[in-house]
Design a protein around this motif. Structure first.
Motif, short mmCIF file in Angstrom:
data_model
loop_
_atom_site.label_atom_id
_atom_site.label_comp_id
_atom_site.label_asym_id
_atom_site.label_seq_id
_atom_site.Cartn_x
_atom_site.Cartn_y
_atom_site.Cartn_z
N ASP A 27 0.85 -1.19 0.00
CA ASP A 27 0.00 0.00 0.00
C ASP A 27 0.88 1.24 0.00
OD1 ASP A 27 -2.51 -1.38 0.24
OD2 ASP A 27 -1.99 -1.77 2.33
N LEU A 28 0.44 2.23 -0.73
CA LEU A 28 1.11 3.52 -0.77
C LEU A 28 0.46 4.40 0.28
CD1 LEU A 28 3.27 5.01 -2.41
CD2 LEU A 28 1.53 5.59 -4.07
N TYR A 46 1.94 8.83 -0.26
CA TYR A 46 3.07 9.01 -1.16
C TYR A 46 4.38 9.26 -0.41
CZ TYR A 46 -0.58 9.18 -4.61
OH TYR A 46 -1.67 8.86 -5.37
N LYS A 47 4.42 8.81 0.86
CA LYS A 47 5.62 8.99 1.68
C LYS A 47 6.18 7.66 2.18
CE LYS A 47 4.43 13.56 3.34
NZ LYS A 47 5.48 14.48 3.21
N LYS A 48 5.36 6.61 2.17
CA LYS A 48 5.77 5.30 2.65
C LYS A 48 5.06 4.23 1.83
CE LYS A 48 6.10 6.55 7.53
NZ LYS A 48 5.64 6.24 8.90
N ILE A 49 5.63 3.03 1.83
CA ILE A 49 4.90 1.86 1.36
C ILE A 49 4.80 0.91 2.54
CG2 ILE A 49 5.30 2.05 -1.12
CD1 ILE A 49 7.66 0.16 -0.85
N SER A 50 3.69 0.20 2.61
CA SER A 50 3.38 -0.62 3.77
C SER A 50 2.76 -1.94 3.33
CB SER A 50 2.40 0.17 4.66
OG SER A 50 1.98 -0.60 5.75
N ILE A 87 5.19 -4.16 7.77
CA ILE A 87 6.45 -3.58 7.29
C ILE A 87 6.14 -2.24 6.65
CG2 ILE A 87 8.40 -3.85 5.72
CD1 ILE A 87 8.05 -6.85 5.93
N GLU A 88 6.89 -1.23 7.04
CA GLU A 88 6.81 0.09 6.41
C GLU A 88 8.20 0.45 5.90
OE1 GLU A 88 3.23 2.51 8.59
OE2 GLU A 88 5.27 2.92 9.24
#
Length: 114
Positions: A35-36, A39-43, A84-85
Motif C-alpha cells: 500500500d502507498l 506518497y511517503k511510505k509503502i506498507s 512492514i513500512e
C-alpha cells in the motif's frame, strides 16, 4: 518486478527529492500487495502460521535489509502478524531504494506461499 529485483539500493542523502506521485504509482505496480501511504511510505501487512514463523520471516527480511543497507520499520503484533513500512528516512519520502527492498521482501515471501 524482475527489474527491481536486479537492482541494488544505493546511498541516498539529504537534498535528494522524494519520488513523485506518478513515479511511486508506476513502481508500486511492480510489487505484490503493498500500500502507498500518503506518497511517503509503502506498507504491507502479513499474517503467518505462528510467532515462530513470523520471527523467521523477520530475520530473513533483516538479512536482505543488511545486504541492501536499507532498513524497514517492522512491527510484530498479535503473535503472528507483521507490518512492514518502508521509506527513505534521509529524504522523508520514497526513493527507488524503497521499491527495490520491497521487491526483495516479496521474493522472500514466495518461500511462505505469499
Amino acid at each position: 518486478m524482475a527489474n527491481l529485483l536486479n537492482k541494488k539500493c544505493v546511498p541516498c542523502e539529504e537534498g535528494v527529492s522524494p519520488l513523485s506521485k506518478e513515479e511511486c504509482e508506476k513502481l508500486l505496480k511492480q510489487l505484490k500487495g503493498w500500500d502507498l501511504v500518503d506518497y511517503k511510505k509503502i506498507s504491507k501487512n502479513l499474517q503467518f502460521q505462528d510467532f515462530k514463523e513470523s520471527m523467521e520471516f523477520v530475520n530473513k527480511v533483516a538479512d536482505v535489509s543488511e545486504r541492501e543497507n536499507h532498513h524497514p520499520d517492522i512491527l510484530i503484533y498479535q503473535w503472528n502478524k507483521v507490518k512492514i513500512e518502508i521509506y527513505t528516512h534521509a529524504i522523508g519520502g520514497l526513493s527507488e531504494n524503497d521499491f527495490i527492498l520491497a521487491a526483495k521482501i516479496d521474493k522472500v515471501l514466495e518461500d511462505y506461499g505469499k
